[in-house]
Design a protein around this motif. Structure first.
Motif, short mmCIF file in Angstrom:
data_model
loop_
_atom_site.label_atom_id
_atom_site.label_comp_id
_atom_site.label_asym_id
_atom_site.label_seq_id
_atom_site.Cartn_x
_atom_site.Cartn_y
_atom_site.Cartn_z
N LEU A 127 -12.14 -2.03 54.46
CA LEU A 127 -11.13 -2.87 55.10
C LEU A 127 -9.72 -2.39 54.77
CD1 LEU A 127 -10.40 -5.42 56.70
CD2 LEU A 127 -10.64 -6.73 54.58
N GLU A 128 -9.48 -1.99 53.54
CA GLU A 128 -8.16 -1.50 53.15
C GLU A 128 -7.79 -0.22 53.90
OE1 GLU A 128 -5.83 -3.06 51.22
OE2 GLU A 128 -7.31 -4.66 51.55
N VAL A 129 -8.78 0.67 54.08
CA VAL A 129 -8.52 1.91 54.81
C VAL A 129 -8.24 1.62 56.28
CG1 VAL A 129 -9.57 4.09 55.56
CG2 VAL A 129 -9.89 3.29 53.21
N LEU A 130 -9.00 0.73 56.88
CA LEU A 130 -8.76 0.38 58.29
C LEU A 130 -7.36 -0.18 58.48
CD1 LEU A 130 -12.25 -1.20 59.08
CD2 LEU A 130 -11.28 0.85 60.15
N GLY A 148 -10.30 -7.17 65.62
CA GLY A 148 -9.89 -6.80 66.97
C GLY A 148 -10.31 -5.41 67.39
N ASP A 149 -9.98 -4.40 66.54
CA ASP A 149 -10.33 -3.01 66.86
C ASP A 149 -11.69 -2.61 66.29
OD1 ASP A 149 -7.82 -2.61 68.11
OD2 ASP A 149 -6.90 -2.29 66.13
N VAL A 150 -11.99 -3.10 65.12
CA VAL A 150 -13.23 -2.72 64.43
C VAL A 150 -13.88 -3.97 63.83
CG1 VAL A 150 -14.29 -1.31 62.62
CG2 VAL A 150 -12.27 -0.46 63.85
N GLY A 151 -15.13 -4.20 64.19
CA GLY A 151 -15.90 -5.26 63.54
C GLY A 151 -16.52 -4.72 62.25
N LEU A 152 -16.43 -5.49 61.17
CA LEU A 152 -16.88 -5.01 59.86
C LEU A 152 -17.79 -6.05 59.22
CD1 LEU A 152 -16.54 -2.99 57.43
CD2 LEU A 152 -14.57 -4.39 56.74
N VAL A 153 -18.94 -5.60 58.71
CA VAL A 153 -19.85 -6.50 58.00
C VAL A 153 -20.25 -5.88 56.67
CG1 VAL A 153 -20.75 -7.47 60.15
CG2 VAL A 153 -21.97 -5.58 59.06
N HIS A 165 -4.76 2.50 58.40
CA HIS A 165 -4.76 3.31 59.63
C HIS A 165 -4.37 2.49 60.86
CE1 HIS A 165 -6.88 6.19 57.10
NE2 HIS A 165 -6.72 7.10 58.05
N GLY A 166 -3.88 1.28 60.65
CA GLY A 166 -3.41 0.47 61.75
C GLY A 166 -4.51 -0.13 62.61
#
Length: 336
Positions: free
Chosen positions: A262-265, A274-279, A268-269
């Motif tokens: 999550l911190e890296v995403l 919204g742009d990437v779903g993360l589980v 990178h803006g």
């Protein structure tokens, strides 16, 4: 003698102070045979007055029991301190061990030297049984447990050739379920930060991920990582974005890995979700620390420790035991 050189209080001292026989004191201490309420009260007071402490070393020579259960964590020190699940498993184990009148002894295996030392410790009969977290097949610890027939339970599935009961969850099914849920949210290119593929939990989670995607599975979107750690998540997400910048969904093998991702995403803006779903996986404290909170798989870590401890104590009592699989639950939150 005590550590400071003073004479250690004995059963004789307690009996003399309480004005009872040594046999009465012995029955009181061992909860064997009748002791009147009046004598019990005098003995209790006498123990406090003379500072008597039971000599467990002598008692153990007679009973051939140490009254101690080992809790072996086969993970690097970083993971032991960073992974809340290990702490929960340990507390669950201690719940049952303490209720059974035993002491929990924690042993952390980080290096091969640690493994050799702990294996020798187990062979030395310093513990009556052991709960092992993150077992590997055919390593020094497992070999020692099997060779001496030490009552044991593994947290996590092991090689079927290893005849030690285990407590675990269906990692493959749980990973498949949360991957399908992520895919149904409209993600087209779903990757995985696949940690600990050398252990049953990591390998099963990766297999469940691949099974859920079927023909959509793309090995270029999978980044193997050594550990279930925050730093592994940072490393893996950085590599995945460099390799496949159009990824729009990520399954992390643990919540700690997801937190690093999550911190890296963010750096990178990329907006989550919204742009990437993360589980993630575990429903540990990491899941609630993140913003947004992580969608994840809840596994009952403390119950796993309790179940493993019961397996060990049952073996010590001569009862038959069988491996235990506990249920999991997908918890859907803001990250996906």
């Amino acid at each position: 003698m005590t550590a400071n050189g003073r004479p250690r209080a004995t059963v004789h001292d307690v009996a003399e102070r309480a004005s009872v026989s040594r046999g009465t004191v012995s029955r009181y201490l061992n909860s064997s045979g009748y002791v009147s309420d009046e004598a019990r009260a005098r003995i209790t007071a006498a123990i406090a007055e003379v500072g008597y402490v039971r000599n467990n070393a002598a008692r153990n020579l007679v009973t051939r029991r140490s009254q101690a259960i080992g809790f072996v964590v086969h993970e690097p020190h970083l993971i032991f301190s960073e992974d809340p699940n290990i702490g929960s498993i340990m507390l669950g184990t201690n719940d049952v061990v303490a209720a059974g009148g035993c002491q929990l002894v924690v042993l952390v295996v980080d290096t091969e030297a640690d493994a050799a030392r702990v294996a020798d410790y187990l062979r030395g009969a310093f513990v009556d049984g052991v709960v092992l977290v993150s077992a590997r097949s055919h390593d020094r610890i497992t070999d020692a447990i099997e060779s001496i027939g030490l009552p044991a339970a593994f947290v996590g599935r092991t090689d079927p050739a290893v005849k030690v009961p285990h407590v675990g969850i269906d990692n493959r099914q749980a990973a498949a379920e949360i991957t399908r849920r992520l895919a149904r949210s409209g993600r087209a290119r779903i990757g995985m930060l696949a940690s600990a593929l050398d252990r049953d939990s990591g390998a099963d989670r990766w297999e469940g991920f691949a099974e859920a995607l079927g023909a959509r599975y793309d090995e270029r979107l999978v980044v193997p990582l050594p550990l279930y750690s925050y730093s592994a998540g940072v490393q893996g997400m950085t590599e995945l974005l460099e390799r496949e910048p159009d990824v729009d969904g990520v399954v992390a093998a643990s919540d700690a890995v997801a937190a690093g991702a999550l911190e890296v995403l963010r750096a990178h803006g990329r907006d989550v979700p919204g742009d990437v779903g993360l589980v993630g996986f575990d429903d540990s404290a990491w899941a609630q620390r993140c913003n947004p909170h992580l969608s994840t798989v809840r596994q009952p870590a403390r119950d796993m420790g309790r179940a493993a401890a019961r397996l060990v104590l049952d073996q010590l009592a001569g009862r038959d035991v069988a491996s235990v699989t506990l249920p999991t639950e997908v918890v859907w939150r803001g990250s996906a």
